[in-house]
Design a protein around this motif. Structure first.
Motif, mmCIF file in Angstrom:
data_model
loop_
_atom_site.group_PDB
_atom_site.id
_atom_site.type_symbol
_atom_site.label_atom_id
_atom_site.label_comp_id
_atom_site.label_asym_id
_atom_site.label_seq_id
_atom_site.Cartn_x
_atom_site.Cartn_y
_atom_site.Cartn_z
ATOM 1 N N ARG A 1 37.534 31.453 31.808
ATOM 2 C CA ARG A 1 37.728 32.862 31.457
ATOM 3 C C ARG A 1 36.499 33.688 31.803
ATOM 4 O O ARG A 1 36.605 34.827 32.251
ATOM 5 N N LYS A 2 35.322 33.097 31.588
ATOM 6 C CA LYS A 2 34.073 33.803 31.868
ATOM 7 C C LYS A 2 33.960 34.125 33.360
ATOM 8 O O LYS A 2 33.588 35.232 33.735
ATOM 9 N N THR A 3 34.299 33.149 34.211
ATOM 10 C CA THR A 3 34.234 33.359 35.652
ATOM 11 C C THR A 3 35.277 34.375 36.093
ATOM 12 O O THR A 3 34.997 35.270 36.886
ATOM 13 N N GLU A 4 36.484 34.255 35.575
ATOM 14 C CA GLU A 4 37.549 35.205 35.910
ATOM 15 C C GLU A 4 37.169 36.615 35.475
ATOM 16 O O GLU A 4 37.398 37.591 36.204
ATOM 17 N N LEU B 1 31.532 28.655 42.024
ATOM 18 C CA LEU B 1 31.621 30.003 42.592
ATOM 19 C C LEU B 1 31.630 29.919 44.118
ATOM 20 O O LEU B 1 31.211 30.843 44.804
ATOM 21 N N SER B 2 32.139 28.818 44.637
ATOM 22 C CA SER B 2 32.191 28.624 46.082
ATOM 23 C C SER B 2 33.002 29.743 46.731
ATOM 24 O O SER B 2 34.031 30.156 46.210
ATOM 25 N N ALA C 1 25.116 25.430 39.662
ATOM 26 C CA ALA C 1 26.329 26.152 40.065
ATOM 27 C C ALA C 1 26.661 25.829 41.514
ATOM 28 O O ALA C 1 25.786 25.521 42.315
ATOM 29 N N TYR C 2 27.941 25.885 41.839
ATOM 30 C CA TYR C 2 28.407 25.673 43.206
ATOM 31 C C TYR C 2 28.645 27.027 43.841
ATOM 32 O O TYR C 2 29.591 27.733 43.485
ATOM 33 N N GLY D 1 21.306 38.599 33.489
ATOM 34 C CA GLY D 1 21.230 37.724 32.330
ATOM 35 C C GLY D 1 22.471 36.886 32.065
ATOM 36 O O GLY D 1 22.505 36.138 31.097
ATOM 37 N N ILE D 2 23.474 36.968 32.919
ATOM 38 C CA ILE D 2 24.706 36.203 32.705
ATOM 39 C C ILE D 2 24.442 34.706 32.862
ATOM 40 O O ILE D 2 23.569 34.297 33.620
ATOM 41 N N SER D 3 25.164 33.885 32.141
ATOM 42 C CA SER D 3 25.027 32.437 32.245
ATOM 43 C C SER D 3 26.252 31.866 32.944
ATOM 44 O O SER D 3 27.370 31.958 32.443
#
Length: 147
Positions: free
Chosen positions: A3-6, A29-30, A47-48, A21-23
């Protein structure tokens, strides 16, 4: 996709660019396009970001340790003070990137384009830098390197 990525993608698509500042540690995230975003002080460790478009992105003081940035576009990105220790930057485009005081210890940078990059004060100890492209590259000691 989490959900965070979306949520990040939706906010970016709506025109928002400040994600300071986002984690996103360990997120996939390719092939993402976050060009021009502000990801300063963000957590992107492990992270990718393979083939990601991060052109002109602000990654000042971001944590990208052990991140996969293979074939990523980091042209004109600001990575000043970023931690890229043991990250994978093979075949990454760092043309005109600012890597002042960046930590690149143990980074895999084989075949990386460093044309016009500024590495002043960067820590490159143990970095693998074979077959890199150098043209007007400012090295950690301030010297200019050309292939």
């Amino acid at each position: 996709m989490s959900r965070k990525t979306e949520d990040l993608f939706n906010r970016y698509a709506a025109g928002e660019r400040n994600f300071s500042g986002i984690s996103l540690d360990g997120k996939d995230l390719s092939e993402v396009d976050l060009s021009g975003a502000d990801l300063s002080n963000s957590g992107l460790g492990e992270a990718y970001l393979e083939e990601a478009n991060l052109e002109s992105t602000n990654l000042r003081n971001a944590h990208l340790g052990q991140a996969c940035l293979v074939k990523a576009n980091l042209r004109n990105a600001d990575l000043s003070g970023a931690n890229l220790g043991f990250s994978y930057l093979s075949a990454t485009d760092l043309t005109n990137a600012k890597l002042v005081n960046a930590y690149l210890n143990g980074a895999d940078m084989i075949g990386t384009n460093l044309t016009g990059a500024d590495l002043t004060g960067a820590d490159l100890e143990g970095a693998y830098m074979e077959q890199c492209v150098y043209s007007n590259t400012i090295m950690p000691d301030g010297s200019i390197r050309n292939s």
